[in-house]
Scaffold this motif. Structure first.
Motif, short mmCIF file in Angstrom:
data_model
loop_
_atom_site.label_atom_id
_atom_site.label_comp_id
_atom_site.label_asym_id
_atom_site.label_seq_id
_atom_site.Cartn_x
_atom_site.Cartn_y
_atom_site.Cartn_z
N ILE A 7 0.84 -1.21 0.00
CA ILE A 7 0.00 0.00 0.00
C ILE A 7 0.87 1.25 0.00
CG2 ILE A 7 -1.68 1.34 1.35
CD1 ILE A 7 -2.78 -1.42 2.31
N GLN A 11 1.17 4.06 -3.11
CA GLN A 11 0.91 5.48 -2.93
C GLN A 11 2.10 6.33 -3.37
OE1 GLN A 11 -0.14 5.55 1.23
NE2 GLN A 11 -2.32 5.43 0.79
N THR A 27 1.70 4.66 6.64
CA THR A 27 2.07 3.25 6.62
C THR A 27 2.77 2.85 7.92
OG1 THR A 27 2.33 3.43 4.21
CG2 THR A 27 3.17 1.44 5.25
#
Length: 200
Positions: A7, A11, A27
């Protein structure tokens, strides 16, 4: 940990509206909340190195294996990347994968029993909603303006149109349905082609 890193990486590498620092910090915070607190320095260090590499203008290294590279660059499962390459070759597989990752157009099929395509286009024009006719779809209109709630579009309550992709609109005319025929749509959900058959 792997999912969190995926993730964060996505990004940083692909998202334009999320600042790199926010991607890293979020994160790291998620790692701490997911009982991975002891690994949060690893997350922080890894993602910050990716940011530095990206900002230096260097390309991040990609796998040399064509299947792995296609899967990674186009976010495909490895088995699908392999099958696309086997069926179509590397170049066409890349084209197919790239096209699959694009947002589809927002298409409407005008209910010709209630309104003409020209008249509904005029209603959209009056509402300052940009549209265009779909080539090859005699009842198709594409919405070019971004819309958040289709229920507010002109003609929704009156049943002047239904949302239906241009490829689905192209199917029913091949059937050449006639008045009085009984047609079984054996794969109907939610019934776009069924209503198209009824209109024709």
């Amino acid at each position: 940990l792997r999912w969190l890193l995926h993730i964060g990486l996505y990004q940083i590498i692909y998202m334009e509206r999320i600042p790199d620092s926010a991607a890293v910090n979020t994160t790291v915070q998620l790692a701490k909340k997911s009982n991975l607190g002891s690994l949060s320095p690893v997350v922080n260090g890894f993602l910050r190195k990716v940011v530095r590499t990206k900002n230096s203008g260097k390309n991040l290294p990609l796998p040399k294996d064509k299947t792995l590279r296609l899967a990674q660059t186009q976010s495909l499962p490895l088995w699908l990347a392999a099958e696309l390459i086997e069926l179509r070759g590397v170049k066409q597989a890349e084209d197919i994968a790239r096209a699959s990752n694009q947002s589809p157009p927002f298409d409407l099929r005008v209910n010709q029993l209630r309104i003409t395509r020209d008249d509904i286009k005029d209603k959209f024009d009056q509402a300052n909603i940009e549209t265009d006719f779909i080539e090859g779809c005699p009842n198709g209109i594409q919405i070019l303006s971004s819309q958040s709630d289709i229920r507010r579009l002109p003609g929704f309550n009156e049943g002047y149109w239904v949302v239906q992709d241009r490829s689905a609109q192209a199917v029913t005319p091949f059937l050449e349905p006639c008045s009085g025929e009984k047609v079984l749509d054996a794969c109907s959900a939610p019934g776009g082609k069924s209503t198209h058959i009824a209109e024709l």
